[in-house]
Write a protein that holds these residues in place. Structure first.
Motif, PDB file in Angstrom:
ATOM      1  N   LYS A 100       0.851  -1.183   0.000  1.00 15.07           N
ATOM      2  CA  LYS A 100       0.000   0.000   0.000  1.00 15.07           C
ATOM      3  C   LYS A 100       0.894   1.242   0.000  1.00 15.07           C
ATOM      4  O   LYS A 100       1.832   1.353   0.796  1.00 15.07           O
ATOM      5  CB  LYS A 100      -0.894  -0.020   1.229  1.00 15.07           C
ATOM      6  CG  LYS A 100      -2.008   1.011   1.238  1.00 15.07           C
ATOM      7  CD  LYS A 100      -2.886   0.824   2.470  1.00 15.07           C
ATOM      8  CE  LYS A 100      -3.600  -0.524   2.419  1.00 15.07           C
ATOM      9  NZ  LYS A 100      -4.469  -0.705   3.619  1.00 15.07           N
ATOM     10  N   VAL A 157      -2.977   3.942  -2.972  1.00 12.36           N
ATOM     11  CA  VAL A 157      -3.067   2.864  -3.961  1.00 12.36           C
ATOM     12  C   VAL A 157      -2.595   1.568  -3.318  1.00 12.36           C
ATOM     13  O   VAL A 157      -1.604   1.554  -2.584  1.00 12.36           O
ATOM     14  CB  VAL A 157      -2.211   3.186  -5.206  1.00 12.36           C
ATOM     15  CG1 VAL A 157      -2.040   1.959  -6.094  1.00 12.36           C
ATOM     16  CG2 VAL A 157      -2.841   4.318  -5.999  1.00 12.36           C
ATOM     17  N   GLU A 158      -3.319   0.503  -3.605  1.00 11.03           N
ATOM     18  CA  GLU A 158      -2.967  -0.810  -3.077  1.00 11.03           C
ATOM     19  C   GLU A 158      -3.056  -1.838  -4.199  1.00 11.03           C
ATOM     20  O   GLU A 158      -4.149  -2.039  -4.751  1.00 11.03           O
ATOM     21  CB  GLU A 158      -3.918  -1.200  -1.945  1.00 11.03           C
ATOM     22  CG  GLU A 158      -3.623  -2.555  -1.316  1.00 11.03           C
ATOM     23  CD  GLU A 158      -4.644  -2.888  -0.239  1.00 11.03           C
ATOM     24  OE1 GLU A 158      -4.227  -3.248   0.871  1.00 11.03           O
ATOM     25  OE2 GLU A 158      -5.858  -2.777  -0.513  1.00 11.03           O
ATOM     26  N   GLU A 159      -1.937  -2.423  -4.603  1.00 10.29           N
ATOM     27  CA  GLU A 159      -1.878  -3.517  -5.576  1.00 10.29           C
ATOM     28  C   GLU A 159      -3.008  -3.528  -6.617  1.00 10.29           C
ATOM     29  O   GLU A 159      -3.964  -4.295  -6.512  1.00 10.29           O
ATOM     30  CB  GLU A 159      -1.859  -4.854  -4.843  1.00 10.29           C
ATOM     31  CG  GLU A 159      -0.542  -5.184  -4.170  1.00 10.29           C
ATOM     32  CD  GLU A 159       0.612  -5.365  -5.142  1.00 10.29           C
ATOM     33  OE1 GLU A 159       0.371  -5.542  -6.348  1.00 10.29           O
ATOM     34  OE2 GLU A 159       1.770  -5.307  -4.681  1.00 10.29           O
ATOM     35  N   GLY A 160      -2.912  -2.633  -7.582  1.00 12.02           N
ATOM     36  CA  GLY A 160      -3.881  -2.618  -8.666  1.00 12.02           C
ATOM     37  C   GLY A 160      -5.224  -2.014  -8.299  1.00 12.02           C
ATOM     38  O   GLY A 160      -6.195  -2.128  -9.062  1.00 12.02           O
ATOM     39  N   ASN A 161      -5.300  -1.346  -7.165  1.00 10.89           N
ATOM     40  CA  ASN A 161      -6.572  -0.800  -6.707  1.00 10.89           C
ATOM     41  C   ASN A 161      -6.367   0.598  -6.142  1.00 10.89           C
ATOM     42  O   ASN A 161      -5.578   0.785  -5.210  1.00 10.89           O
ATOM     43  CB  ASN A 161      -7.170  -1.724  -5.641  1.00 10.89           C
ATOM     44  CG  ASN A 161      -8.600  -1.347  -5.294  1.00 10.89           C
ATOM     45  OD1 ASN A 161      -9.305  -0.716  -6.082  1.00 10.89           O
ATOM     46  ND2 ASN A 161      -9.035  -1.744  -4.108  1.00 10.89           N
ATOM     47  N   TRP A 166      -0.924   6.364 -19.161  1.00 12.82           N
ATOM     48  CA  TRP A 166      -0.377   5.020 -19.328  1.00 12.82           C
ATOM     49  C   TRP A 166      -1.157   4.266 -20.400  1.00 12.82           C
ATOM     50  O   TRP A 166      -2.390   4.284 -20.420  1.00 12.82           O
ATOM     51  CB  TRP A 166      -0.457   4.251 -18.010  1.00 12.82           C
ATOM     52  CG  TRP A 166       0.305   2.958 -18.031  1.00 12.82           C
ATOM     53  CD1 TRP A 166       1.574   2.754 -17.589  1.00 12.82           C
ATOM     54  CD2 TRP A 166      -0.139   1.697 -18.551  1.00 12.82           C
ATOM     55  NE1 TRP A 166       1.956   1.443 -17.784  1.00 12.82           N
ATOM     56  CE2 TRP A 166       0.918   0.774 -18.383  1.00 12.82           C
ATOM     57  CE3 TRP A 166      -1.312   1.261 -19.148  1.00 12.82           C
ATOM     58  CZ2 TRP A 166       0.829  -0.552 -18.772  1.00 12.82           C
ATOM     59  CZ3 TRP A 166      -1.413  -0.068 -19.560  1.00 12.82           C
ATOM     60  CH2 TRP A 166      -0.349  -0.954 -19.355  1.00 12.82           C
ATOM     61  N   SER A 209       0.820   5.134  -7.960  1.00 13.31           N
ATOM     62  CA  SER A 209       0.910   3.939  -8.808  1.00 13.31           C
ATOM     63  C   SER A 209       2.333   3.737  -9.318  1.00 13.31           C
ATOM     64  O   SER A 209       2.855   2.616  -9.320  1.00 13.31           O
ATOM     65  CB  SER A 209      -0.055   4.058  -9.993  1.00 13.31           C
ATOM     66  OG  SER A 209      -1.391   4.107  -9.546  1.00 13.31           O
ATOM     67  N   LYS A 238       8.556  -1.956  -5.568  1.00 12.45           N
ATOM     68  CA  LYS A 238       8.845  -3.337  -5.951  1.00 12.45           C
ATOM     69  C   LYS A 238      10.269  -3.480  -6.477  1.00 12.45           C
ATOM     70  O   LYS A 238      10.887  -4.540  -6.341  1.00 12.45           O
ATOM     71  CB  LYS A 238       7.846  -3.806  -7.003  1.00 12.45           C
ATOM     72  CG  LYS A 238       6.429  -3.970  -6.480  1.00 12.45           C
ATOM     73  CD  LYS A 238       5.484  -4.379  -7.587  1.00 12.45           C
ATOM     74  CE  LYS A 238       4.071  -4.570  -7.064  1.00 12.45           C
ATOM     75  NZ  LYS A 238       3.107  -4.918  -8.147  1.00 12.45           N
TER      76      LYS A 238
END
Length: 234
Positions: free
Chosen positions: A2, A18-22, A104, A197, A204
């Motif tokens: 997150k 933002v949290e993993e694709g959400n 994007w 994002s 990562k």
């Protein structure tokens, strides 16, 4: 993972989580109040709406420049304070990269334009592929004629966005020799969702920095510094 995103680099103030694709929340304001009046209350509102414990955030992404000198200092100070208090790393997101990330997936070149005054822009050129966002021209502070010349040399259709578009649209219309368009209203200014994002990708990849070590990227001297140097020369 997150990530909390902050952007006060230009006219817009923006906060997002933002949290993993959400995208969990985003609060963006483009109004005449100063960022010192808006950023912390916006952050408090987002935290309250999400019932978020900031200690659960993995990192803090901040639009780290270039941009408004005062805005950058407010954003960086807020990020540093949170990072130090929470013991969290910071994610140093180049402002122009974050702005380009709004688009994007675009098949055209993306050219953000932030008004840097004195007929200059904070800008760069980007393109997207299956590998993600590629930086074609790294963010820089140059005259509008220089960046339009670079775009013309590339010979590909381009999308312009940013608060510099209203300033330079006349010049673009007269001097851009490739097909071009302007991003729509919901994508044409800084957004903390894009910063967060992009920050998630940085996290990562291990591209973090300490809160104590964070410094904004101004790219050029402030007006006061320029005037001092001119006085010293004379």
């Amino acid at each position: 993972m997150k990530v909390l995103g902050l952007d006060s680099s230009g006219l817009v103030a923006s906060v997002a989580v933002v949290e993993e694709g959400n995208l969990l929340a985003e609060y963006t304001v483009n109004y005449k109040k100063t960022h010192s009046q808006t950023l912390l209350p916006m952050l408090d509102a987002v935290v309250g709406m999400l019932e978020l414990d900031l200690a659960c955030v993995d990192a803090i992404a901040v639009a780290a420049g270039p941009g408004s000198f005062t805005g950058l200092r407010i954003g960086s100070a807020t990020a540093k304070g949170l990072g130090l208090a929470l013991g969290k790393p910071l994610l140093h997101i180049p402002t122009v990269d974050g702005l380009a990330y709004n688009l994007w997936g675009s098949r055209d070149l993306v050219c953000p334009l932030m008004d840097a005054r004195r007929s200059q822009a904070y800008t760069g050129v980007y393109r997207f592929s299956s590998k993600g966002m590629e930086v074609v021209v790294p963010q820089c502070a140059v005259g509008i004629e220089e960046i339009i010349g670079r775009v013309n040399e590339m010979g590909r259709e381009v999308i312009f966005l940013g608060d510099g578009v209203p300033v330079f649209s006349g010049y673009i219309a007269q001097n851009c020799s490739v097909p071009f368009s302007f991003a729509p209203a919901h994508l044409n200014k800084q957004r903390a969702a894009a910063v967060a994002s992009l920050g998630l990708l940085y996290l990562k990849e291990g591209k973090t920095e300490t809160a104590a070590g964070h410094r904004p990227d101004y790219l050029r001297l402030s007006q006061a510094e320029r005037e001092r140097l001119e006085k010293e020369k004379s």
